[in-house]
Write an enzyme that holds these catalytic residues in place. Structure first.
Site: not given
Length: 530
Positions: A357-358
């Protein structure tokens, strides 16, 4: 702002007929505020942009000297990766107080934003996950701090919408949860009682599916971190240190950038720019970066004695079975814990691309030694990783566009409870510190993405985790497709409920009946897994 006259006219004259009255009112009000050149989305006055003949400042202290008490500040970074270390340090050298900080998380107790919390400079935090900072928990539960929890993808999209002049948007994320319904504690009193709770959101159906109305998020200030910039502010970020930095810069009225290197205008290839200089108002060169890691994990070269414990073997059985859900060519997102273990069992020769997600597509193994660790390259668990050939980096808002858009084929997450119709609870236990939901609500709401939950079949006390109805606050409603435990594999249907399709080696159906807290059907071709 960047809204067309036609769209404003349609919204303000009520020609969007399917909106209910309250939704229409909220959007019309937001449009009026956003369209004004004198007001922010929240109605506060907008200060003049600070543009001068030179954007380069001699020091971080000089660059932040006119930020006032009570300011709302957007902070780039994910965990400790890509945080504006020097600008945070400059704030610590001032008497700035009563700040509202917007950040995905608040680091750790003795570094980054955690230092502002320790000195009690912060009155409110808006973000998605705070498990790494005990000071935030203590201040929150004792009534010293207000906390507004926002799903990670919604946080990114609220910022992106604010940056683009879009006052509100609909998202499938968080429908049927406390985020949509309202009731998440935002502030406690000194006696530990809830003083204020989050309001509910408006909802609307599109194509037969339910969506939640979210408003944009902007601020007067943003403090971000880049790798290199020219004197115009054109910025290049390094690896996963990009994360929330670009979108934070875009959503602020005045953005202050710190970088490790400043070069003359024209030195950077325009094709390589990640963030155009129009979003940067001030920039400063930092020195001697610490770039601390929040979690250090290295690759295991040999099996340890701990890995042979019954608990470890149990988790390995679950992870091994979860890995059988991988198919050649899949894009997959893996949650923390047992889900990540499944990557160790990807069959040889099978191509599975892991997404984080980052802002990383193509996660590889853990580094083998401390010297191999790159603090600018982490996964969503904030652990250092390597990459595979063909990997790519991008920002957090881009990452969640991939997720919500259904471009990720499979997500495997842990769970606290799953209902017989696929409701999931995995982010909050009432009465304890609320760490936050992170990206889980976005991951399970993505249409077209298969959602697999891996967990131990029962609680440590022997209680049921697979139940008729979840007793814990939901992460998503009717979102789970498959449940894998050490004892069983259940296929989940949102209307018909559970079907037992596989049973663990050495386990009998009567044991599944007693250890499961709801009814289920048994497949005629019931299989066994080891």
């Amino acid at each position: 702002m960047a809204l067309t006259q036609g769209l404003i006219g349609v919204l303000c004259r009520g020609r969007y007929r399917n909106l209910n009255k309250r939704s229409s009112f909220l959007i019309n009000k937001a449009v009026q505020l956003c369209y004004s050149t004198q007001r922010n989305i929240d109605g506060s006055e907008v200060p003049a942009r600070t543009r001068g003949p030179s954007k380069v400042y001699h020091s971080a202290t000089d660059a932040i000297k006119d930020i006032p008490d009570g300011a709302t500040i957007l902070f780039g970074g994910f965990g400790l990766c890509g945080i504006p270390e020097k600008l945070i340090g400059a704030i610590l050298e001032t008497n700035l107080k009563d700040l509202t900080i917007v950040s995905n998380n608040t680091g750790v107790a003795d570094f980054g934003l955690g230092l502002l919390l320790k000195e009690k400079r912060v009155k409110k935090v808006i973000g998605s996950f705070f498990g790494g900072n005990p000071d935030l928990g203590r201040q929150y539960l004792s009534g010293e701090l207000e906390l507004e929890l926002t799903p990670q993808g919604t946080l990114a999209e609220r910022l992106r919408a604010g940056a683009a002049g879009i006052p509100a948007f609909y998202t499938p994320t968080a429908f049927g949860t406390l985020i949509q319904e309202g009731g998440v504690p935002m502030m406690y009193d000194k006696n530990g009682k809830v003083k204020t709770s989050s309001p509910g959101r408006e909802t609307r159906q599109f194509g037969g599916r339910d969506y939640v109305l979210e408003t944009a998020l902007t601020a007067d200030w943003a403090l971000i971190k880049g790798q290199v910039a020219d004197e115009e502010g054109n910025t290049i970020f390094r690896k996963t240190a990009r994360n929330f930095n670009p979108v934070m810069a875009q959503a602020a009225r005045t953005t202050i950038l710190e970088v490790e290197e400043v070069v003359p205008i024209g030195k950077l290839d325009p094709d390589h720019i990640h963030l155009p200089g129009i979003y940067i108002n001030r920039l400063v060169k930092g020195e001697d970066y610490e770039k601390r890691l929040e979690k250090l994990v290295l690759a295991k070269k040999t099996a340890s004695a701990a890995s042979e414990t019954p608990a470890a073997k149990l988790r390995e059985r679950i992870a091994r079975r979860a890995a059988s859900e991988f198919k050649d060519g899949m894009y997959v997102n893996l949650g923390i814990g047992i889900p990540v273990m499944a990557a160790s069992f990807i069959p040889k020769g099978m191509k599975v691309v892991l997404q984080s997600e980052n802002g990383l597509l193509g996660i590889g193994s853990y580094p083998e030694t401390r010297s191999d660790v790159d603090p600018d390259l982490i996964n969503a668990a904030k652990e250092p990783v390597n990459i595979v050939s063909g990997a790519s980096y991008f920002s957090s808002d881009e990452s969640f566009a991939m997720i919500r858009g259904g471009h990720v084929d499979l997500t495997i997450l842990g769970g606290l409870e799953v209902s017989q119709y696929g409701d999931l609870a995995n982010w909050m236990v009432p009465g304890k510190m609320i760490n936050g939901m992170g990206g889980a609500m976005d991951l399970v709401s993505a249409e077209g993405t298969k959602v697999v939950i891996v967990m131990e079949h029962n609680t440590k006390e022997g209680g049921h985790k697979i139940v008729t109805n979840c007793s814990l606050p939901l992460t998503g409603k009717k979102v789970v497709d498959l449940i894998i435990t050490e004892k069983a594999v259940f296929k989940v249907h949102p209307e018909q409920g559970l079907t037992l399709i596989e049973i663990g080696e050495g386990i009998q159906v009567p044991e599944i009946l007693t250890s499961t807290g709801c009814d289920f059907a048994v497949a005629e071709d019931l299989k066994t897994f080891s």
